[in-house]
Design a protein around this motif. Structure first.
Motif, PDB file in Angstrom:
ATOM      1  N   MET A 284       0.843  -1.196   0.000  1.00 36.28           N
ATOM      2  CA  MET A 284       0.000   0.000   0.000  1.00 36.28           C
ATOM      3  C   MET A 284       0.878   1.246   0.000  1.00 36.28           C
ATOM      4  N   GLY A 285       0.856   1.986  -1.103  1.00 37.36           N
ATOM      5  CA  GLY A 285       1.593   3.238  -1.178  1.00 37.36           C
ATOM      6  C   GLY A 285       3.083   3.105  -0.973  1.00 37.36           C
ATOM      7  N   ASP A 286       3.674   2.028  -1.468  1.00 32.30           N
ATOM      8  CA  ASP A 286       5.113   1.815  -1.277  1.00 32.30           C
ATOM      9  C   ASP A 286       5.912   2.828  -2.097  1.00 32.30           C
ATOM     10  N   SER A 287       6.785   3.537  -1.421  1.00 34.59           N
ATOM     11  CA  SER A 287       7.697   4.462  -2.098  1.00 34.59           C
ATOM     12  C   SER A 287       9.094   4.371  -1.488  1.00 34.59           C
ATOM     13  N   GLY A 288       9.356   3.271  -0.817  1.00 36.24           N
ATOM     14  CA  GLY A 288      10.644   3.074  -0.178  1.00 36.24           C
ATOM     15  C   GLY A 288      11.801   2.920  -1.135  1.00 36.24           C
ATOM     16  N   PHE A 289      11.516   2.765  -2.411  1.00 34.18           N
ATOM     17  CA  PHE A 289      12.568   2.633  -3.416  1.00 34.18           C
ATOM     18  C   PHE A 289      13.112   4.002  -3.832  1.00 34.18           C
ATOM     19  N   MET A 290      12.488   5.084  -3.344  1.00 37.05           N
ATOM     20  CA  MET A 290      12.970   6.433  -3.645  1.00 37.05           C
ATOM     21  C   MET A 290      13.813   6.965  -2.493  1.00 37.05           C
ATOM     22  N   PRO A 291      14.810   7.805  -2.780  1.00 36.18           N
ATOM     23  CA  PRO A 291      15.558   8.462  -1.701  1.00 36.18           C
ATOM     24  C   PRO A 291      14.609   9.348  -0.885  1.00 36.18           C
ATOM     25  N   PRO A 292      14.839   9.496   0.400  1.00 39.58           N
ATOM     26  CA  PRO A 292      13.940  10.287   1.242  1.00 39.58           C
ATOM     27  C   PRO A 292      13.710  11.713   0.743  1.00 39.58           C
ATOM     28  N   ASP A 293      14.737  12.322   0.146  1.00 45.72           N
ATOM     29  CA  ASP A 293      14.579  13.705  -0.293  1.00 45.72           C
ATOM     30  C   ASP A 293      13.793  13.832  -1.603  1.00 45.72           C
ATOM     31  N   LYS A 294      13.375  12.694  -2.150  1.00 42.43           N
ATOM     32  CA  LYS A 294      12.562  12.716  -3.384  1.00 42.43           C
ATOM     33  C   LYS A 294      11.083  12.464  -3.114  1.00 42.43           C
ATOM     34  N   LEU A 295      10.726  12.250  -1.854  1.00 39.42           N
ATOM     35  CA  LEU A 295       9.346  11.906  -1.519  1.00 39.42           C
ATOM     36  C   LEU A 295       8.481  13.145  -1.376  1.00 39.42           C
TER      37      LEU A 295
END
Length: 298
Positions: A284-295
């Motif tokens: 659900m809403g996975d975005s862990g593959f992005m660097p934190p500063d890109k979220l």
């Protein structure tokens, strides 16, 4: 075995351990019969044991537990067969059983719901609401992630709104052999009035957008057709409101709760629909593959 040892053993089995008894004793608690003294605040053995025993949840009088609707997508084999039975009264039981078996799905559908990337919020019309430079980066990360999963995707469907179309185009570069299709039903909107109510008001009318988004749900979220023999993997690039509504509907949660969920831009939500009609939310809403500063979540 003494009474105190038995009590300690019971507390241990109940998950509280003998520490509860030791604590009670340190507080001056009595294990004797409670004296008829209203001013006494001493614990009794009953209160200690009740504290040690795990409590099971049960609905209160004003809560209802709704059973799972196995025919939520109107594709349950038995329901399809019953319709034919009414039309042909000469159908035998053996014929019905054969028909049910023939209508049973055999494959699992995997549906990846992708929220579009960050876009220009200052655009006055849709064509001006293009992806920002950061949004284009986010879409690259999402495309890389989907490709890295190593799955054989069957189709990439996207909303016709500019931000979703641009996101899909960037993702498509990482999945060049996957067919790309656009769909107006997937455009952003307000699916249903949220509960609890909030001060935010949509730019549209709930019953208009709601009917369209529900139609999109029925088109894309359902168990596999009986003719499908292999599991499928489908990507849908659309919008936060649409995805949140889809998840609530698919899991048979109250759809009015859609606004309580949050999704980052470019995030991946993964639904699986088994041949039996059982639905699972694998992601659900996975975005862990992005660097934190890109979220972002705009």
């Amino acid at each position: 075995m003494s009474f105190r040892k038995v009590t300690k053993l019971v507390c241990g089995l109940a998950g509280g351990s003998a520490v509860l008894v030791a604590l009670a004793e340190s507080k001056g608690c009595s294990f004797e019969r409670r004296k008829h003294n209203e001013s006494s605040r001493q614990w009794t053995i009953l209160s200690v044991l009740q504290a040690a025993v795990p409590q099971t949840w049960s609905p209160s009088h004003d809560q209802t537990v709704t059973a799972w609707d196995s025919n939520w997508d109107k594709r349950d084999p038995l329901s399809l067969t019953n319709g034919k039975k009414k039309k042909n009264k000469e159908t035998t039981v053996e014929d019905l059983n054969t028909e049910v078996e023939n209508n049973k799905p055999k494959a699992t559908r995997h549906i990846f719901l992708i929220r579009h990337s960050q876009y220009n919020l200052n655009g006055s019309v849709d064509k001006e609401r293009v992806l920002t430079p950061l949004g284009r980066e986010q879409a690259e990360y999402t495309g890389q992630r989907l490709a890295a999963l190593g799955l054989k995707y069957d189709v990439l469907v996207h909303s016709t709104m500019t931000r979703a179309t641009e996101t899909a185009n960037i993702i498509s570069k990482h999945l060049p052999d996957v067919e790309k299709v656009s769909c107006d039903l997937l455009r952003e909107g307000a699916p249903i009035e949220p509960v609890p109510s909030i001060s935010w008001k949509p730019d549209c009318v709930y019953h208009e957008d709601g009917a369209r988004i529900e139609a999109a749900f029925r088109r894309y979220i359902h168990r596999a057709d009986a003719k499908q023999t292999e599991d499928s993997y489908e990507i849908i690039v659309c919008h936060a409101n649409v995805i949140r509504y889809f998840v609530c509907r698919a899991l048979q949660f109250p759809p009015e709760g859609w606004l309580r969920l949050c999704l980052n831009n470019g995030s991946i939500t993964w639904l699986t629909i088994r041949p039996s009609g059982r639905v699972g939310l694998r992601m659900m809403g996975d975005s862990g593959f992005m660097p934190p500063d890109k979220l972002t979540r705009t």
